[in-house]
Design an enzyme around this catalytic site. Sequence first.
Site, PDB file in Angstrom:
ATOM      1  N   HIS A  80      -4.404  -1.818  16.938  1.00 54.89           N
ATOM      2  CA  HIS A  80      -4.983  -1.345  18.196  1.00 54.89           C
ATOM      3  C   HIS A  80      -6.291  -2.058  18.504  1.00 54.89           C
ATOM      4  O   HIS A  80      -6.904  -2.677  17.640  1.00 54.89           O
ATOM      5  CB  HIS A  80      -5.153   0.165  18.192  1.00 54.89           C
ATOM      6  CG  HIS A  80      -6.089   0.710  17.151  1.00 54.89           C
ATOM      7  ND1 HIS A  80      -5.759   0.807  15.821  1.00 54.89           N
ATOM      8  CD2 HIS A  80      -7.359   1.190  17.261  1.00 54.89           C
ATOM      9  CE1 HIS A  80      -6.765   1.339  15.155  1.00 54.89           C
ATOM     10  NE2 HIS A  80      -7.757   1.581  15.986  1.00 54.89           N
ATOM     11  N   HIS A  82      -9.483  -1.764  18.804  1.00 53.48           N
ATOM     12  CA  HIS A  82     -10.830  -1.341  18.423  1.00 53.48           C
ATOM     13  C   HIS A  82     -11.481  -2.446  17.593  1.00 53.48           C
ATOM     14  O   HIS A  82     -10.792  -3.230  16.947  1.00 53.48           O
ATOM     15  CB  HIS A  82     -10.797  -0.022  17.632  1.00 53.48           C
ATOM     16  CG  HIS A  82     -10.630   1.181  18.507  1.00 53.48           C
ATOM     17  ND1 HIS A  82     -10.216   2.403  18.031  1.00 53.48           N
ATOM     18  CD2 HIS A  82     -10.828   1.336  19.853  1.00 53.48           C
ATOM     19  CE1 HIS A  82     -10.169   3.275  19.047  1.00 53.48           C
ATOM     20  NE2 HIS A  82     -10.531   2.644  20.151  1.00 53.48           N
ATOM     21  N   ASP A  84     -12.872  -2.711  14.814  1.00 51.77           N
ATOM     22  CA  ASP A  84     -12.631  -2.864  13.378  1.00 51.77           C
ATOM     23  C   ASP A  84     -11.230  -3.387  13.048  1.00 51.77           C
ATOM     24  O   ASP A  84     -10.907  -3.586  11.875  1.00 51.77           O
ATOM     25  CB  ASP A  84     -12.926  -1.553  12.616  1.00 51.77           C
ATOM     26  CG  ASP A  84     -12.362  -0.315  13.285  1.00 51.77           C
ATOM     27  OD1 ASP A  84     -11.889  -0.400  14.441  1.00 51.77           O
ATOM     28  OD2 ASP A  84     -12.395   0.753  12.656  1.00 51.77           O
ATOM     29  N   HIS A  85     -10.409  -3.616  14.066  1.00 52.74           N
ATOM     30  CA  HIS A  85      -9.054  -4.149  13.826  1.00 52.74           C
ATOM     31  C   HIS A  85      -8.740  -5.353  14.717  1.00 52.74           C
ATOM     32  O   HIS A  85      -7.884  -6.171  14.382  1.00 52.74           O
ATOM     33  CB  HIS A  85      -8.000  -3.060  14.050  1.00 52.74           C
ATOM     34  CG  HIS A  85      -8.366  -1.770  13.399  1.00 52.74           C
ATOM     35  ND1 HIS A  85      -8.365  -1.617  12.032  1.00 52.74           N
ATOM     36  CD2 HIS A  85      -8.836  -0.604  13.915  1.00 52.74           C
ATOM     37  CE1 HIS A  85      -8.792  -0.391  11.736  1.00 52.74           C
ATOM     38  NE2 HIS A  85      -9.090   0.240  12.848  1.00 52.74           N
ATOM     39  N   HIS A 156      -4.611   7.495  19.719  1.00 51.40           N
ATOM     40  CA  HIS A 156      -5.875   6.902  19.266  1.00 51.40           C
ATOM     41  C   HIS A 156      -6.327   5.830  20.271  1.00 51.40           C
ATOM     42  O   HIS A 156      -7.509   5.712  20.571  1.00 51.40           O
ATOM     43  CB  HIS A 156      -5.672   6.329  17.869  1.00 51.40           C
ATOM     44  CG  HIS A 156      -6.922   5.834  17.231  1.00 51.40           C
ATOM     45  ND1 HIS A 156      -7.860   6.668  16.677  1.00 51.40           N
ATOM     46  CD2 HIS A 156      -7.414   4.581  17.087  1.00 51.40           C
ATOM     47  CE1 HIS A 156      -8.878   5.950  16.206  1.00 51.40           C
ATOM     48  NE2 HIS A 156      -8.623   4.677  16.452  1.00 51.40           N
ATOM     49  N   TYR A 184     -13.951  11.885  20.783  1.00 49.83           N
ATOM     50  CA  TYR A 184     -12.869  11.802  21.766  1.00 49.83           C
ATOM     51  C   TYR A 184     -12.820  13.081  22.601  1.00 49.83           C
ATOM     52  O   TYR A 184     -12.884  14.187  22.079  1.00 49.83           O
ATOM     53  CB  TYR A 184     -11.512  11.631  21.063  1.00 49.83           C
ATOM     54  CG  TYR A 184     -11.125  10.204  20.732  1.00 49.83           C
ATOM     55  CD1 TYR A 184     -12.082   9.214  20.547  1.00 49.83           C
ATOM     56  CD2 TYR A 184      -9.784   9.857  20.600  1.00 49.83           C
ATOM     57  CE1 TYR A 184     -11.706   7.910  20.232  1.00 49.83           C
ATOM     58  CE2 TYR A 184      -9.399   8.561  20.277  1.00 49.83           C
ATOM     59  CZ  TYR A 184     -10.367   7.593  20.094  1.00 49.83           C
ATOM     60  OH  TYR A 184      -9.986   6.320  19.784  1.00 49.83           O
ATOM     61  N   HIS A 218      -6.511   1.581   8.207  1.00 50.04           N
ATOM     62  CA  HIS A 218      -7.611   1.859   7.272  1.00 50.04           C
ATOM     63  C   HIS A 218      -7.034   2.174   5.897  1.00 50.04           C
ATOM     64  O   HIS A 218      -6.081   2.955   5.780  1.00 50.04           O
ATOM     65  CB  HIS A 218      -8.446   3.059   7.739  1.00 50.04           C
ATOM     66  CG  HIS A 218      -9.332   2.736   8.901  1.00 50.04           C
ATOM     67  ND1 HIS A 218     -10.550   2.088   8.758  1.00 50.04           N
ATOM     68  CD2 HIS A 218      -9.178   2.950  10.221  1.00 50.04           C
ATOM     69  CE1 HIS A 218     -11.102   1.925   9.946  1.00 50.04           C
ATOM     70  NE2 HIS A 218     -10.286   2.432  10.851  1.00 50.04           N
TER      71      HIS A 218
HETATM   72 ZN   LIG Z   1      -9.545   2.809  15.985  1.00 52.83          ZN
END
Ligand SMILES: [Zn+2]
Length: 257
Positions: A80, A82, A84-85, A156, A184, A218
Amino acid sequence: MILAALLFAAHTGNNPIAPFRIVGNVFYVGASDVTSFLIVTNKGHIVIDGGYEDTAPMILANIRTLGFQPRDVKLILNSHGHTDHAGGIDALRRATGAKFLAAKEEAPLLARGGLDDPQFGDRFPFPPTPPDTLLQDNQKVTLGDTTLVAHLTPGHTHGCTTWTLRAAGKDVVFLCSISAPTEYKLVGNPLWPNAVEDYRSSFAKLRALPCDVFLGSHGGFFDLAAKIGHPERFIDPAGYKAHLHRMEAAFNKRVAP
Ligand SMILES: [Zn+2]
């Protein structure tokens, strides 16, 4: 809200760790918690997720450590959009020349570099990385002898994509994320009016996926730290079910009237 911002700023889970084989042609090339996976085929390689922008050099080094070449990576996939990815994907594309395939529902967020996220707003930007090819729900992606399936599991993010493949006779699931961070706004979010319904349909869909080897965006989702050095522990269907159960219980509590 502040805590989450600090966690992102400190790049939690981004410590280097040694790469290793998980199962069959699936290798771990990510950081201590922010994951990245290398799938080796007879026609080149596939990478799932790029970590943060500064995870990308670690991923490239890990690929080399395993004896493979970054230039042989032909496809890059994403869980996705974000930071961190997806933060490292632009750097991985430039280093490998690979094509980037992502869900059509996630493409706008990836192209905006995480800005104008319906939940996070502009807080976690990353280098914009518009996909070369847009994928539909249940679309198969084949390279050489290996086929992955993209399962759209929104909640998410809008285009959160859970990937599956068969490796060494096992069903491998790369869970996008079914978490609902505390900041959220799940109910009454004008930018995402049906967020709750999306999560609920994704929980149902994820529960129905066959899973022997549980992986995800994660390491904490699938207890990576406790499995490193113990290949047999990656066969963990119970861990997959338990994670979904835990996340769904937390979600239900969040949205309870
Ligand atoms: Zn995320």
